[in-house]
Design an enzyme around this catalytic site. Structure first.
Site, short mmCIF file in Angstrom:
data_model
loop_
_atom_site.label_atom_id
_atom_site.label_comp_id
_atom_site.label_asym_id
_atom_site.label_seq_id
_atom_site.Cartn_x
_atom_site.Cartn_y
_atom_site.Cartn_z
N SER A 1 -6.57 2.93 -1.67
CA SER A 1 -6.58 1.93 -2.87
C SER A 1 -5.03 1.39 -2.58
O SER A 1 -4.89 0.52 -1.90
CB SER A 1 -6.55 2.02 -4.36
N ASP B 1 -11.04 -3.69 -1.31
CA ASP B 1 -9.70 -2.56 -2.68
C ASP B 1 -9.85 -3.13 -3.91
O ASP B 1 -10.19 -2.57 -4.89
CB ASP B 1 -8.66 -2.72 -2.26
N HIS C 1 6.28 0.58 -2.05
CA HIS C 1 4.99 0.81 -3.31
C HIS C 1 5.40 1.67 -5.08
O HIS C 1 6.14 2.36 -4.28
CB HIS C 1 3.85 0.89 -3.02
N ARG D 1 -14.88 0.68 -9.51
CA ARG D 1 -14.38 2.03 -10.39
C ARG D 1 -13.61 2.23 -11.93
O ARG D 1 -14.15 2.67 -12.69
CB ARG D 1 -13.19 2.25 -9.30
N LYS E 1 -3.68 -1.29 1.33
CA LYS E 1 -2.85 -2.70 1.13
C LYS E 1 -1.63 -2.54 1.55
O LYS E 1 -1.03 -3.56 2.39
CB LYS E 1 -2.74 -3.61 -0.29
#
Lengths: 429, 429
Positions: free
Chosen positions: B186, B164, B85, B171, B190
């Site tokens: 967050s 999320d 990621h 948010r 995932k």
């Protein structure tokens, strides 16, 4: 909200600890009242306010914005429009004695008052214990009565500071009730919208009160006095002890009875003391008296009582039946479990016990039993003996009595030395 | 939420600074996803989390609760399921090179990837610049492809960690995006739901990144590594510099072209360095290689390129047209206004400029022009001369060019000394 100020930027500014200017607060809070800013954005902002606080100027601006969210009562026709607010006590029947006393000394009391919720009673509910009393007056009747006898009390309308009602409900649901600027602006927005030029605040301190310590109460008082100053009003705040219920009676009809006794010179000393202090501060600030002696005289020579009776009559109350109010006749005593001196009795628990008997609302719209209640058989500082009554409950067929006993458990502290604490802790001007 | 835990009590606990246990977080966040806890309560709680923070254990619990809010991908059939990621960079085409390289060395890359929003592009969008490429695979085709060639990339489904998506939108609207535990949970929710056992995170630091300083980036990296540890996954985080775009190409087709060049051994050094570092960390953690040399060999001897071509073909892409991607042919140069050495070039501004040309989404659903973009004509540390191009923009008939110029103004800093900063700042394990 102008396109150049986005709601999320207002939240981010408060998150950083910035102070908002009045336009920003108008856009954000005004936008909320108009339905343009959603509640989740206001909720996040409220928590940021709890975290970062607000400056004095900012709190004053927020208060004005909330006061501007609805109608403002125009009391300009009266020479000395005054108002009083209490942060909420148990057994607090002060307004019933204070309002006619103020009117008797030349002030105009055009008062919007709330109904009770939870463990505290509301003045409007108490007045309804008088047969025939009409607590809801239309605007014309309300003003006419103030003109004629100097005092009228009616239920709070939604029209005054609607932002406060919306914000309070949101604060209640989001854990943001406890916050000095939010509490101060909530109280003062309604007072500013109510139109009085001179305002006295009774800030309760102790077990039964929202402010648990003198420091907290002093800070709240100072904030509200400052808001008044910014708004061009004269505000004084009296810090008063709420480590036990005020006076001896808790419950609607019982409290009216005690207020009447006080107007006749036979009330409990603490109630009399509080009334004289609040009236003295308010009338001195308004320029109507120069010392407490004048206030004491008007209470002792029957002028306040006479004004009370005219007030009750003007709102439809049956003055002839004032000595014959309906009170629940069945009683049960809650007794001391040790001998010694009463050192405190949790006012909140006493209020909650009366609520269980039917004398309080758990939610808006609950119908009250105005005849139930509690009578304090001992005050803090009194000598008590094990097995002798501390509190006598007036109930209906035992309804709610079990819950009342459970609530009262541990409410009283009995120690080895008797000490009376002063009722009035200090005055913030 | 069990009746014994009220949402307002959860908010009050966080307001006090208490840490929640997992059941509480399940009740509160689970309740939000099920529509039982309203958004205004979650909004106030989010701001309280920004204020009070979360413990490592609590952040890990929140992440698991979010991962549990939807489906979890079961990759148990694969011996070495891995994932990567990036916190979002400009010109970041790393996945296009990294994924086939990992597959070539025995890892299984079953990757859900996002589309771009704002100034950063998305891997899925980039892949769609290849004629015929199908970015959305059904579950069966996705798993079959991973079994056959070790790599498949498909669009992120709503089914993974739906909490999320809901929380992020809230948010975004409530000024609570910037919060270490909320960012870490967050991202990791995932990743946990995505099923990989070994995960490498590319945490960008600098102008074009969410984390502006190495300290912030290090703290985020450490939090995510700890979440992985609590969840029984192996996570490593690479902190990489984003003080200029990665490589030389920004824009979908241009970036695919650059990724292909890198697979052929002719890519820009910084992109190659980042790919080798990420692959080395990930494959070493997965036990598939013992040193960087093995990774470098697979990139240099054509194994990664071969795997890339099989991957593109498997998802319908026309491999024969890889050297013939459609790129906007009209160009315009943005030039240096002084001579000296390029010391930084704001990656976020370059990304935003490409967005203006049609290469970015302002909101979900916007259609992208995959052929527009920017090519860096100088990298940080290079000598530049006034009037010579720093960036060449590929545009369509000048559309968005004015806005791009306005955005680029001041994006480059030119100094008197040339200094190249290391791309990889550190690795958090």
């Amino acid at each position: 909200m102008t396109p150049s100020v986005r709601a999320v930027d207002v939240i981010l500014a408060k998150r950083r600890g910035d102070a908002h200017d009045r336009d920003t607060l108008e856009g954000f809070i005004g936008g909320y009242v108009r339905g343009e800013v959603p509640d989740y954005q206001v909720a996040a902002w409220l928590m940021a306010v709890v975290w970062r606080g607000m400056t004095e100027r900012e709190t004053a601006d927020l208060t004005e914005v909330m006061a501007d969210s609805g109608e403002r009562l125009d009391l300009a026709e009266f020479a000395h429009p005054v108002d009083k607010h209490s942060t909420g006590g148990v057994g607090d029947k002060t307004t019933l004695v204070l309002a006619p006393l103020l009117a008797a000394l030349g002030a105009s009391v055009a008062k919007m008052s709330g109904r009770g919720l939870g463990h505290t009673g509301g003045t409007i509910d108490k007045l309804e214990a008088i047969p025939g009393f009409r607590a809801e007056l239309d605007r014309e009747a309300f003003f006419r009565q103030v003109r004629e006898i100097g005092v009228a009390v009616t239920g709070q309308t939604r029209a005054l500071a609607p932002a406060d009602g919306l914000l309070y409900a949101l604060r209640d649901a989001t854990g943001t009730v406890a916050s000095l600027p939010l509490i101060a602006s909530s109280i003062m927005s309604k007072k500013l919208a109510g139109g009085a030029r001179t305002i006295v605040l009774d800030v309760k301190v102790g077990h039964g009160a929202f402010m648990r310590t003198p420091d907290e109460a002093r800070a709240l008082a100072a904030s509200m006095v400052a808001i008044g100053h910014h708004a061009g009003r004269t505000v004084r705040a009296v810090l008063s002890n709420m480590d036990e219920p005020l006076g001896t009676a808790v419950g609607h009809a019982l409290e009216v009875r005690e207020a009447l006794a006080t107007l006749r010179g036979a009330g409990p000393p603490d109630l009399r003391e509080l009334v004289l202090t609040l009236a003295g501060e308010l009338l001195e600030a308004a320029g109507l008296v120069t010392g407490r002696g004048e206030v004491e005289a008007a209470l002792d020579d029957g002028r306040a009582l006479e004004r009370f009776e005219r007030w009750v009559a003007a709102q439809g109350g049956d003055v002839a039946r004032l000595d014959d109010l309906e009170v629940a006749t069945e009683t049960a005593d809650w007794c001391a479990d040790a001998s010694g001196y009463l050192t405190s009795i949790d006012a909140q628990k006493v209020g909650a016990a009366v609520s269980h008997l039917g004398g309080g609302r758990r939610q808006k719209g609950d119908v009250l039993d105005l005849g139930v209640g509690a009578v304090m058989r001992a005050k803090v500082g009194d000598a008590v003996r094990a097995g002798e009554p501390l509190v006598t409950l007036h109930h209906r067929d035992g309804r709610g009595l079990e819950a009342a006993w459970a609530t009262l458990a541990g409410a009283a502290s009995i120690g080895e030395r008797g000490e009376r604490r002063p009722l009035v802790l200090e005055v913030v001007r």
